[in-house]
Write a protein that holds these residues in place. Structure first.
Motif, PDB file in Angstrom:
ATOM      1  N   UNK A  41      19.554 -40.199 -35.417  1.00  0.00           N
ATOM      2  CA  UNK A  41      19.216 -41.607 -35.252  1.00  0.00           C
ATOM      3  C   UNK A  41      18.178 -41.818 -34.171  1.00  0.00           C
ATOM      4  N   UNK A  42      18.133 -43.032 -33.649  1.00  0.00           N
ATOM      5  CA  UNK A  42      17.136 -43.445 -32.663  1.00  0.00           C
ATOM      6  C   UNK A  42      17.828 -43.745 -31.348  1.00  0.00           C
ATOM      7  N   UNK A  43      17.196 -43.355 -30.248  1.00  0.00           N
ATOM      8  CA  UNK A  43      17.739 -43.624 -28.917  1.00  0.00           C
ATOM      9  C   UNK A  43      16.749 -44.481 -28.142  1.00  0.00           C
ATOM     10  N   UNK A  44      17.277 -45.533 -27.495  1.00  0.00           N
ATOM     11  CA  UNK A  44      16.464 -46.372 -26.632  1.00  0.00           C
ATOM     12  C   UNK A  44      17.041 -46.276 -25.220  1.00  0.00           C
ATOM     13  N   UNK A  45      16.178 -46.007 -24.243  1.00  0.00           N
ATOM     14  CA  UNK A  45      16.585 -45.966 -22.836  1.00  0.00           C
ATOM     15  C   UNK A  45      15.917 -47.143 -22.141  1.00  0.00           C
ATOM     16  N   UNK A  46      16.737 -48.051 -21.592  1.00  0.00           N
ATOM     17  CA  UNK A  46      16.243 -49.216 -20.868  1.00  0.00           C
ATOM     18  C   UNK A  46      16.480 -48.997 -19.381  1.00  0.00           C
ATOM     19  N   UNK A  47      15.424 -49.095 -18.594  1.00  0.00           N
ATOM     20  CA  UNK A  47      15.521 -48.972 -17.135  1.00  0.00           C
ATOM     21  C   UNK A  47      15.772 -50.373 -16.584  1.00  0.00           C
ATOM     22  N   UNK A  48      16.990 -50.613 -16.106  1.00  0.00           N
ATOM     23  CA  UNK A  48      17.315 -51.942 -15.590  1.00  0.00           C
ATOM     24  C   UNK A  48      16.743 -52.142 -14.195  1.00  0.00           C
ATOM     25  N   UNK A  49      16.944 -51.153 -13.330  1.00  0.00           N
ATOM     26  CA  UNK A  49      16.496 -51.291 -11.943  1.00  0.00           C
ATOM     27  C   UNK A  49      15.896 -49.971 -11.478  1.00  0.00           C
ATOM     28  N   UNK A  50      15.130 -50.050 -10.414  1.00  0.00           N
ATOM     29  CA  UNK A  50      14.510 -48.842  -9.900  1.00  0.00           C
ATOM     30  C   UNK A  50      13.361 -48.385 -10.781  1.00  0.00           C
ATOM     31  N   UNK A  51      13.087 -47.098 -10.704  1.00  0.00           N
ATOM     32  CA  UNK A  51      11.979 -46.511 -11.460  1.00  0.00           C
ATOM     33  C   UNK A  51      12.394 -45.111 -11.874  1.00  0.00           C
ATOM     34  N   UNK A  52      12.015 -44.722 -13.081  1.00  0.00           N
ATOM     35  CA  UNK A  52      12.346 -43.387 -13.555  1.00  0.00           C
ATOM     36  C   UNK A  52      11.098 -42.700 -14.092  1.00  0.00           C
ATOM     37  N   UNK A  53      11.130 -41.380 -14.016  1.00  0.00           N
ATOM     38  CA  UNK A  53      10.090 -40.544 -14.608  1.00  0.00           C
ATOM     39  C   UNK A  53      10.722 -39.801 -15.766  1.00  0.00           C
TER      40      UNK A  53
END
Length: 195
Positions: free
Chosen positions: A137-149
């Motif tokens: 299937x499909x995966x969505x990653x939502x960054x709520x706070x902060x910052x990610x690499x």
């Protein structure tokens, strides 16, 4: 892999006209509120009142900002949802009324067409690197706070409310937060389990 920037999300009125929703992504692309297969959105809820109803849709709700909300869902026990509780799943086609606990909230809504598409929503709070396992299937990653690499062929940096949409069956997603970060991992799959 597709990067979705918060500045590019589409805002529109709620189905019942009671507020505004910010659409992160919808499938199929361009689908309206009555004919999507799945949809991920955020809404700012400024007052208590009824939820929009969506025929044949299952919904998961998480509180992103604010103290929280109490849901009265026809035929269900009353549910209290706060930023600390796990995302809450319920049918979107039954009468539901929301009572705000302490003022305005922002919530995350994930909706899928029952019997055709299924979903799960997980909240992760981390300051350490994390690997999000690839699944059918499909995966969505939502960054709520902060910052990610995000490690990829070309590393991608996500800020607050940016998201990464991983195509079906792609490799694991490797995430490196720059500080303590809250992420939501949303998985979308065929209800039959076959993709």
């Amino acid at each position: 892999m597709r990067v979705l920037r918060a500045a590019e999300y589409k805002s529109m009125p709620w189905k019942n006209g009671g507020g505004v929703t910010t659409q992160i992504v919808v499938s199929p692309a361009g689908a309206e509120l009555d004919d999507f297969d799945w949809r991920v959105s955020m809404a700012r809820v400024e007052g208590s009142g009824p939820f929009s109803q969506f025929a044949g849709i299952d919904r998961t709700l998480a509180v992103l900002e604010g103290e929280g909300v109490v849901l009265d869902i026809a035929g269900w026990p009353q549910a209290t949802i706060t930023p600390a509780t796990i995302p809450f799943s319920f049918p979107a086609d039954v009468a539901t009324a929301a009572t705000l606990i302490g003022g305005t909230i922002t919530d995350l809504n994930v909706m899928t067409r029952r019997g055709m598409i299924a979903h799960s929503v997980e909240r992760l709070v981390t300051s350490a690197p994390v690997v999000i396992q690839a699944e059918m299937g499909t995966t969505l990653v939502l960054c709520l706070s902060g910052e990610i690499l995000v490690s990829a062929a070309e590393p991608v940096r996500l800020g607050p409310l940016d998201a990464l949409l991983d195509s079906p069956n792609i490799a694991d997603i490797r995430v490196q937060p720059t500080q303590q970060t809250t992420l939501f991992v949303i998985r979308i799959r065929n209800a039959s389990g076959n993709d």
